[in-house]
Design a protein around this motif. Structure first.
Motif, PDB file in Angstrom:
ATOM      1  N   GLN A   1       0.850  -1.188   0.000  1.00  0.00           N
ATOM      2  CA  GLN A   1       0.000   0.000   0.000  1.00  0.00           C
ATOM      3  C   GLN A   1       0.884   1.235   0.000  1.00  0.00           C
ATOM      4  O   GLN A   1       2.023   1.188   0.449  1.00  0.00           O
TER       5      GLN A   1
ATOM      6  N   CYS B   1      -3.742   3.730  -0.942  1.00  0.00           N
ATOM      7  CA  CYS B   1      -4.046   2.945  -2.144  1.00  0.00           C
ATOM      8  C   CYS B   1      -3.322   1.606  -2.112  1.00  0.00           C
ATOM      9  O   CYS B   1      -2.204   1.509  -1.606  1.00  0.00           O
ATOM     10  N   VAL B   2      -3.939   0.612  -2.703  1.00  0.00           N
ATOM     11  CA  VAL B   2      -3.313  -0.689  -2.908  1.00  0.00           C
ATOM     12  C   VAL B   2      -2.486  -0.596  -4.188  1.00  0.00           C
ATOM     13  O   VAL B   2      -2.910  -0.009  -5.179  1.00  0.00           O
TER      14      VAL B   2
END
Length: 82
Positions: free
Chosen positions: A4, A20-21
Protein backbone atom coordinates in the motif's frame (compact mmCIF):
# COMPACT_ATOMS: atom_id res chain seq x y z
CA UNK A 1 -1.90 -7.25 -3.46
CA UNK A 2 0.45 -6.91 -0.55
CA UNK A 3 1.69 -3.30 -0.82
CA UNK A 4 0.00 0.00 0.00
CA UNK A 5 1.06 3.60 -0.52
CA UNK A 6 -0.40 6.95 0.49
CA UNK A 7 -0.97 9.08 -2.62
CA UNK A 8 -1.43 12.86 -2.51
CA UNK A 9 -3.33 14.25 -5.48
CA UNK A 10 -4.99 17.40 -6.80
CA UNK A 11 -7.97 17.59 -9.12
CA UNK A 12 -8.73 21.23 -9.88
CA UNK A 13 -9.10 22.92 -6.48
CA UNK A 14 -9.63 19.60 -4.69
CA UNK A 15 -6.58 18.28 -2.78
CA UNK A 16 -6.59 15.03 -0.85
CA UNK A 17 -4.56 11.99 0.07
CA UNK A 18 -5.64 8.38 -0.06
CA UNK A 19 -4.25 5.04 1.04
CA UNK A 20 -4.05 2.94 -2.14
CA UNK A 21 -3.31 -0.69 -2.91
CA UNK A 22 -0.40 -1.11 -5.33
CA UNK A 23 -1.36 -2.91 -8.54
CA UNK A 24 0.98 -3.16 -11.56
CA UNK A 25 -0.58 -1.16 -14.41
CA UNK A 26 -0.08 1.85 -16.65
CA UNK A 27 -2.64 4.60 -16.20
CA UNK A 28 -2.56 8.35 -16.57
CA UNK A 29 -5.69 8.89 -14.50
CA UNK A 30 -6.56 8.29 -10.88
CA UNK A 31 -8.94 5.36 -10.72
CA UNK A 32 -11.30 5.97 -7.81
CA UNK A 33 -12.99 2.73 -6.82
CA UNK A 34 -15.84 1.90 -4.51
CA UNK A 35 -13.87 2.26 -1.25
CA UNK A 36 -13.04 5.91 -1.99
CA UNK A 37 -16.62 6.58 -3.07
CA UNK A 38 -18.01 5.11 0.17
CA UNK A 39 -15.42 6.90 2.34
CA UNK A 40 -16.45 10.29 0.91
CA UNK A 41 -20.18 9.45 0.57
CA UNK A 42 -19.86 10.34 -3.12
CA UNK A 43 -22.87 10.55 -5.41
CA UNK A 44 -22.50 9.42 -9.03
CA UNK A 45 -24.71 10.98 -11.70
CA UNK A 46 -24.95 8.28 -14.35
CA UNK A 47 -26.29 10.69 -16.98
CA UNK A 48 -23.45 13.24 -16.81
CA UNK A 49 -20.88 10.75 -15.41
CA UNK A 50 -19.96 13.26 -12.67
CA UNK A 51 -19.13 12.41 -9.08
CA UNK A 52 -19.95 14.88 -6.31
CA UNK A 53 -19.17 14.93 -2.58
CA UNK A 54 -18.45 17.27 0.34
CA UNK A 55 -14.84 18.01 1.38
CA UNK A 56 -14.07 20.50 4.18
CA UNK A 57 -17.61 21.93 3.87
CA UNK A 58 -17.22 22.55 0.13
CA UNK A 59 -19.05 20.69 -2.63
CA UNK A 60 -16.59 19.04 -5.03
CA UNK A 61 -17.68 17.85 -8.49
CA UNK A 62 -15.36 15.61 -10.52
CA UNK A 63 -16.19 15.46 -14.21
CA UNK A 64 -14.82 13.22 -16.96
CA UNK A 65 -12.29 14.49 -19.47
CA UNK A 66 -13.58 15.83 -22.79
CA UNK A 67 -12.69 13.84 -25.94
CA UNK A 68 -10.06 16.50 -26.77
CA UNK A 69 -8.51 16.21 -23.29
CA UNK A 70 -8.40 12.40 -23.63
CA UNK A 71 -6.70 12.70 -27.04
CA UNK A 72 -4.12 15.20 -25.72
CA UNK A 73 -3.48 12.97 -22.72
CA UNK A 74 -2.89 9.93 -24.94
CA UNK A 75 -0.49 11.92 -27.13
CA UNK A 76 1.51 13.05 -24.06
CA UNK A 77 1.61 9.47 -22.77
CA UNK A 78 2.82 8.16 -26.13
CA UNK A 79 5.54 10.85 -26.35
CA UNK A 80 6.65 10.11 -22.80
CA UNK A 81 6.93 6.39 -23.63
CA UNK A 82 9.15 7.11 -26.67
Amino acid sequence: MTQQVEVCFTIGRYNDRMLCVVVPMEATHILLGRPSQYDTKAMHDGFTNRISFQHHDKKIILKPLSPREVCNDQIRMREKKE
